[in-house]
Design an enzyme around this catalytic site. Structure first.
Site, PDB file in Angstrom:
ATOM      1  N   ASP A 171      26.669   3.995  -3.896  1.00  0.00           N
ATOM      2  CA  ASP A 171      26.640   5.435  -4.158  1.00  0.00           C
ATOM      3  C   ASP A 171      28.063   6.004  -4.147  1.00  0.00           C
ATOM      4  O   ASP A 171      28.349   6.995  -3.469  1.00  0.00           O
ATOM      5  CB  ASP A 171      25.776   6.165  -3.107  1.00  0.00           C
ATOM      6  CG  ASP A 171      24.439   5.465  -2.877  1.00  0.00           C
ATOM      7  OD1 ASP A 171      23.835   4.997  -3.856  1.00  0.00           O
ATOM      8  OD2 ASP A 171      24.014   5.375  -1.713  1.00  0.00           O
ATOM      9  N   GLU A 229      17.167   9.936  -9.637  1.00  0.00           N
ATOM     10  CA  GLU A 229      18.005  10.284  -8.480  1.00  0.00           C
ATOM     11  C   GLU A 229      19.473  10.181  -8.875  1.00  0.00           C
ATOM     12  O   GLU A 229      19.803   9.873 -10.025  1.00  0.00           O
ATOM     13  CB  GLU A 229      17.694   9.368  -7.283  1.00  0.00           C
ATOM     14  CG  GLU A 229      18.023   7.897  -7.514  1.00  0.00           C
ATOM     15  CD  GLU A 229      17.676   6.988  -6.346  1.00  0.00           C
ATOM     16  OE1 GLU A 229      16.812   7.342  -5.528  1.00  0.00           O
ATOM     17  OE2 GLU A 229      18.272   5.892  -6.266  1.00  0.00           O
TER      18      GLU A 229
END
Lengths: 325, 325
Positions: free
Chosen positions: A18, A201
């Site tokens: 991420d 997401e």
């Protein structure tokens, strides 16, 4: 394009998922990401993207012993808004799933009002949860400014919609408070969005060629993970879902030939020339994950330049192979 | 010296403590170290030392759910002995201290008999604990071969000796079994070995100029941590402590001017030229550690060339400053 993929060594940073890179007005690249232990938020900075591989991280916040911010600290993003630093991150009260088999994260915000965000973790104060009308699994928030308005974009579960999470947008009152009701921009619907898990997401926004492009990640976080895209004209109402176009194919995905599996959760930055756009994402180099993928630490941060098509859309190409020696 | 310190970017690898680098006959540098979560053993490899910063790690072993190898996996070393791969590591049954306020580690050994140690964690088999006559806190084992004999060198607590651990040597029957009784080579006695904690640990051996040099780390693992040294002639009985000379001053220590704090737990390798000796160690860049230092992840792996004095002893110099951009 003056900067080629081969200029950067990949993976850039091992075991950081991420990944989020922000080039600040002080000339430094700031980097943050999920750490394998999911127990703290760290920032590092360097004058070059390559330097981030070697820059010593500074812990700026640690998970609480118990309570809403005590487990699974995920996907921090560092934003500089009106002269102050903000980090958005997802946290949970437990590592257990809820009755729907979902993680139980909510979004939180911390702020630092001194110029150097790495000076001390004592400079960071908590604003608590970023509340939305629906109290459900939330994660991966980002924000961007358009025509003087601060927008918040995030992923959240709606119990009435099949799948793990959808993408939402709202206008912000301030960096930790919504001003308007959330508007859903996308839900998992295509095959490539619903492999193993139905997921939208990890949104990221880039403004080019008169449009806002919103990339996001879809499907399970294994080799099925990939990047999809929405776009909207920059003179349209961004809170009206009708103004957003969703692309029916992924714009970035696994390359089996070079063992690049599940590229996703991207962010955007710009090269040292301040011109070349850079895609930042994580990826695995194997599919045979032992045990719980969440605790397999080998999602690595990669970066690569990308270009723009004649029609104004980004051309991300394929995940570049590893090129370290 | 044909290779200068400035050739390597430091820190080389962030958040890896107790770093161990081995240059194999296949031309690759293999790297292993303690990971911040202390939950697994990983190996990475690259053709250059610089490449190790970007090389994707492979997990080769994971801690057990419970029992003697279930907690705090520390300081793995990768050795290639008679055509097979061995990893020595310390593990504990608990994160709790014993009644003497000590961690409760013992030493363990795993083996891989295929040529590529990174092929799969399924190729690694456990040999269990490396037993010594005294059942007490043990850690940081290494081994070396001299005149056809395999020696084992490690750190261990003796309840009758003040402090955390002393250094021992023994001959090995095979890579996971001692043949002779342990002989103590050093215990913490000087001021610089007993700051906050009385510690001798992290031994590493290098053979040059007709002597074996055994470096080790001393004092608490904060800015007091430093490297001491013993040496013995290579034609003497290495199991006779009288043949080892202990140096009365540290050979490598903190440099406050450049914010290099607590350098230690070193290993040795050789540069790409196969000539220049390289010191591998970890170090912090701050002293203000929040919370338990064990869970402060920012001990970073550094490397630097070193030279030899006219009297045949190593000249490690000072910890080089960070030089990433």
């Amino acid at each position: 394009m003056s900067i080629s993929s081969s200029q950067y060594i990949n993976p850039l940073i091992v075991q950081r998922a991420d990944p989020y890179i922000y080039k600040h007005t002080d000339g430094y690249y700031y980097f943050t990401a999920s750490v394998p232990a999911y127990n703290l938020i760290e920032i590092r900075r360097a004058k070059t993207l390559a330097g981030l591989a070697h820059a010593a991280p500074q812990t700026i916040w640690r998970k609480h012993e118990s309570g809403d911010m005590s487990q699974l600290i995920w996907a921090p993003e560092l934003h500089y808004i009106d002269g102050k630093w903000f980090v958005y991150f997802a946290a949970s009260k437990t590592t257990e799933f809820d009755r729907n088999g979902m993680f139980q994260h909510r979004m939180f915000c911390i702020e630092c009002d001194v110029a150097d965000p790495m000076a001390s973790e004592e400079n960071w104060v908590e604003h608590g949860q970023i509340k939305t009308p629906m109290d459900s699994f939330s994660l991966d928030a980002t924000c961007f400014e358009a025509q003087g308005i601060l927008y918040y974009v995030w992923a959240q579960k709606d119990p009435d919609i099949k799948g793990n999470s959808n993408l939402y947008i709202a206008e912000m009152e301030n960096p930790w408070t919504l001003k308007t009701d959330p508007v859903m921009l996308s839900k998992p619907e295509y095959d490539w969005e619903t492999h193993i898990f139905a997921v939208n997401e990890g949104p990221a926004v880039i403004h080019r060629n008169g449009r806002y492009f919103l990339t996001y990640s879809a499907s399970a976080t294994d080799e099925n993970y990939c990047i999809g895209m929405l776009s909207a004209s920059d003179n349209s109402d961004l809170l009206d879902p009708a103004n957003w176009t969703k692309y029916d194919k992924p714009v970035f995905q696994s390359d089996l030939a070079t063992h690049q599996y599940g590229p996703g959760h991207n962010s955007f930055t710009v090269a040292e020339d301040n011109q070349t756009d850079i895609l930042v994402y994580h990826c695995r180099n194997y599919t045979d994950i032992k045990g719980d993928p969440l605790y397999d630490p080998n999602r690595h941060t990669k970066i690569q330049p990308f270009t723009w098509n004649a029609d104004g859309t980004p051309n991300f190409g394929k995940p570049v192979p590893y090129n370290y020696q």
